[in-house]
Scaffold this motif. Structure first.
Motif, short mmCIF file in Angstrom:
data_model
loop_
_atom_site.label_atom_id
_atom_site.label_comp_id
_atom_site.label_asym_id
_atom_site.label_seq_id
_atom_site.Cartn_x
_atom_site.Cartn_y
_atom_site.Cartn_z
N GLY A 1 0.83 -1.13 0.02
CA GLY A 1 0.24 -0.16 -0.01
C GLY A 1 0.97 1.31 0.05
N THR A 2 1.96 1.44 0.78
CA THR A 2 2.57 2.34 0.74
C THR A 2 3.51 2.67 -0.80
OG1 THR A 2 3.34 2.02 2.93
CG2 THR A 2 4.96 3.34 1.84
N LEU A 3 3.84 1.41 -1.22
CA LEU A 3 4.44 1.81 -2.67
C LEU A 3 3.39 2.32 -3.51
CD1 LEU A 3 6.50 0.89 -4.74
CD2 LEU A 3 5.17 -1.32 -4.91
N PHE A 4 2.16 2.02 -3.58
CA PHE A 4 1.13 2.54 -4.37
C PHE A 4 1.16 4.06 -4.07
CE2 PHE A 4 -0.45 -1.79 -5.08
CZ PHE A 4 -0.42 -1.57 -6.64
N LEU A 5 0.99 4.35 -2.72
CA LEU A 5 0.65 5.64 -1.97
C LEU A 5 1.71 6.62 -2.69
CD1 LEU A 5 -0.98 7.67 -0.52
CD2 LEU A 5 0.28 7.00 1.52
N PHE A 6 3.00 6.07 -2.33
CA PHE A 6 4.24 7.07 -2.83
C PHE A 6 4.36 7.27 -4.11
CE2 PHE A 6 4.82 6.82 1.81
CZ PHE A 6 5.77 7.83 2.18
N ASN A 7 4.16 6.22 -4.88
CA ASN A 7 4.10 6.51 -6.32
C ASN A 7 3.03 7.58 -6.73
OD1 ASN A 7 5.87 4.90 -8.52
ND2 ASN A 7 4.90 3.18 -6.96
N ALA A 8 1.80 7.69 -6.05
CA ALA A 8 0.84 8.67 -6.56
C ALA A 8 1.62 10.08 -6.03
CB ALA A 8 -0.37 8.35 -5.76
N PHE A 9 2.17 10.11 -4.97
CA PHE A 9 2.88 11.47 -4.48
C PHE A 9 3.91 11.73 -5.43
CE2 PHE A 9 6.33 13.07 -1.63
CZ PHE A 9 5.70 14.27 -1.04
N TYR A 10 4.87 10.80 -5.74
CA TYR A 10 6.07 11.31 -6.36
C TYR A 10 5.69 11.57 -7.72
CZ TYR A 10 9.54 10.44 -2.65
OH TYR A 10 9.68 10.62 -1.22
N MET A 11 4.52 11.23 -8.16
CA MET A 11 4.20 11.46 -9.75
C MET A 11 4.10 12.87 -9.93
SD MET A 11 1.44 8.47 -10.31
CE MET A 11 0.38 9.35 -11.65
N LEU A 12 3.60 13.58 -8.74
CA LEU A 12 3.32 15.18 -8.83
C LEU A 12 4.87 15.91 -8.91
CD1 LEU A 12 0.14 15.99 -6.69
CD2 LEU A 12 0.39 15.35 -8.92
N TYR A 13 5.62 15.33 -8.57
CA TYR A 13 7.16 15.95 -8.25
C TYR A 13 7.56 16.77 -9.48
CZ TYR A 13 9.22 15.68 -3.59
OH TYR A 13 9.33 15.97 -2.27
N LEU B 1 5.33 22.09 -14.10
CA LEU B 1 4.84 22.08 -15.33
C LEU B 1 3.18 22.55 -15.69
CD1 LEU B 1 6.43 18.94 -16.96
CD2 LEU B 1 7.35 21.60 -17.08
N PHE B 2 2.28 21.87 -14.67
CA PHE B 2 1.24 22.21 -14.52
C PHE B 2 0.79 23.64 -13.96
CE2 PHE B 2 -2.87 22.32 -11.88
CZ PHE B 2 -3.75 21.93 -13.10
N ILE B 3 1.50 24.29 -13.08
CA ILE B 3 1.36 25.41 -12.69
C ILE B 3 1.84 26.39 -13.83
CG2 ILE B 3 2.52 27.28 -11.18
CD1 ILE B 3 2.82 24.95 -9.07
N GLN B 4 2.76 26.26 -14.47
CA GLN B 4 3.09 27.12 -15.80
C GLN B 4 1.94 27.06 -16.77
OE1 GLN B 4 6.88 25.61 -16.74
NE2 GLN B 4 7.92 27.08 -15.74
N GLN B 5 1.34 25.76 -16.83
CA GLN B 5 0.25 25.83 -18.01
C GLN B 5 -0.88 26.65 -17.51
OE1 GLN B 5 -0.91 21.86 -20.04
NE2 GLN B 5 -2.71 22.17 -18.72
N ALA C 1 -3.28 9.06 -10.14
CA ALA C 1 -2.84 8.99 -8.75
C ALA C 1 -4.07 8.72 -7.96
CB ALA C 1 -2.79 10.58 -8.66
N VAL C 2 -5.30 9.12 -8.31
CA VAL C 2 -6.59 8.80 -7.28
C VAL C 2 -6.46 7.36 -7.35
CG1 VAL C 2 -9.00 8.89 -7.41
CG2 VAL C 2 -7.82 10.93 -7.88
N VAL C 3 -6.47 6.57 -8.32
CA VAL C 3 -6.46 5.30 -8.59
C VAL C 3 -5.60 4.49 -7.58
CG1 VAL C 3 -6.40 2.96 -9.92
CG2 VAL C 3 -7.79 5.08 -10.84
N LEU C 4 -4.39 5.22 -7.69
CA LEU C 4 -3.12 4.36 -6.90
C LEU C 4 -3.30 4.58 -5.45
CD1 LEU C 4 -0.12 5.30 -8.86
CD2 LEU C 4 -1.05 3.03 -8.69
#
Length: 390
Positions: A15-27, A32-36, A167-170
């Motif tokens: 579960g931690t693996l999935f959660l942290f993947n979702a978290f680090y996907m935003l790094y 880039l999203f903020i600039q967009q 990220a929601v799914v993970l």
């Protein structure tokens, strides 16, 4: 030998693996999203700072509540709100609202991650704590390696909409897995007040702060440094993550057998050598050599310091002890990125990494002079948690 690989340990690690993947996907994708949506570099800094500052403020409060009321309810509600925060990114259209969401997201992250990291310490047998924390930390390491990569691929080939929904799914999968874990809990004996900091782990927290101060510089400026010497920074992080994943379980076993001191001191020395090597690198060989050394040093020191923290704290104060350590980690990364960025602006990358090496020297200094003495005086508390679920 007590059993480590129980159903609960496997579920909470997965579960931690999935959660942290979702978290680090935003790094790498959030700037880039903020600039967009019309933001500037200043807005990027504000959004990242808002998340970090909120997390630092909330963690100590969560740690005290965990020791009073148990882990499970904070895991469940923290993850439910974390999922909601991830879903809300898809509806953001302005910078002010985004920064507000980052504050909310930082709160959910502080609650869920602190509760999970505390719960796993209740599951790991005391005699295999170093090994268990090493394997558990590996799930975070893998997420550090693959999360950013997955996030960039989703943005490049699909859309930000796909990124946030994935990220929601993970995060939802993380919740479902962790719900299946049985988490023992022993209520705090003294219920007169909720403690916000565990004094017994202050020296370890200071040592961790200085070690992660350098880590903040590594994660922030290695990509820029690698680009300046015409090397793909992805190679550094891939080698670093692979070495980290291999070294953590092994160093954990050594920590259980010979004690944390036998692992932490040489590990911090190797970390210092890695940063010095990085400061003199001019091509791919030096960069990758420093990645290997840094993976071995940092990867070995971190779980051993976590194990030392749990050995120094009372069994009924694990929550606040974990929160104290996580606060030191967040502060180290955040302040390291900011202060080392200012240093690099006026001196250059070579001096930046040399200063980073000096902060790890301070980490070693604090450990050798203060923490080692505490570990010698306190051979460890006996954990005997009740079977009631927390």
């Amino acid at each position: 030998m007590e059993r480590l690989w129980t159903k609960s340990f496997i579920l909470i690690s997965a579960g931690t693996l999935f959660l942290f993947n979702a978290f680090y996907m935003l790094y790498p994708t959030l700037p880039l999203f903020i600039q967009q949506i019309g933001g500037s570099e200043t807005h990027v800094g504000l959004s990242m700072g808002a998340f970090m500052l909120t997390s630092v403020i909330i963690r100590p409060i969560v740690g005290g509540l965990l020791d009073r009321y148990g882990r499970r309810r904070f895991i469940v509600w923290g993850l439910l709100l974390f999922i909601l925060a991830m879903y809300m990114y898809d509806w953001i259209g302005g910078i002010v609202v985004l920064i507000g969401l980052r504050v909310f997201h930082g709160m959910t992250w502080a609650v869920s991650s602190t509760a999970i990291s505390t719960a796993v310490t209740d599951i790991i047998p005391p005699s295999r704590r170093g090994e268990g924390m090493g394997w558990f930390s590996t799930s975070m390491t893998l997420a550090m390696a693959f999360g950013p990569m997955i996030g960039l691929l989703l943005v490049q080939h699909l859309s930000y909409h796909a990124l946030f929904r994935f990220a929601v799914v993970l995060s939802a999968l993380a919740l479902l897995l962790i719900l299946g874990a049985r988490i023992p809990f022993r209520p705090q004996a003294d219920t007169r007040k909720i403690e916000l900091f565990e004094k017994s782990v202050l020296p370890v927290s200071i040592s961790v702060f200085f070690m992660f101060f350098a880590y903040g510089g590594i994660t922030t400026f290695v990509p820029l440094f690698a680009d300046s010497i015409k090397v793909n920074s992805g190679l550094f992080f891939l080698v670093f993550a692979a070495t980290l994943a291999l070294s953590r379980p092994l160093s954990g076993k050594l920590s259980d057998r010979y004690g944390e001191r036998a692992v932490i001191v040489p590990a911090l020395i190797v970390t210092i050598a890695a940063l010095i090597c990085l400061s003199f690198s001019t091509g791919s060989f030096g960069l990758l050599a420093s990645a290997v050394l840094y993976g071995i040093g940092f990867g070995s020191a971190h779980p051993a310091l976590q194990s030392a923290t749990l050995r120094l704290a009372r069994p009924d104060r694990k929550g606040v002890a974990n929160a104290s350590l996580a606060t030191a980690t967040d502060l180290g990364i955040g302040l390291g990125a900011m202060i080392l960025g200012w240093i690099s602006r006026y001196t250059g990358y070579s001096v930046l990494f040399q200063v980073s090496a000096m902060t790890v020297v301070l980490s070693l200094f604090v450990f050798a002079l203060v923490v080692r003495r505490s570990l010698t005086a306190n051979p460890g508390h006996t954990d005997n948690p009740r079977n009631a679920a927390g």
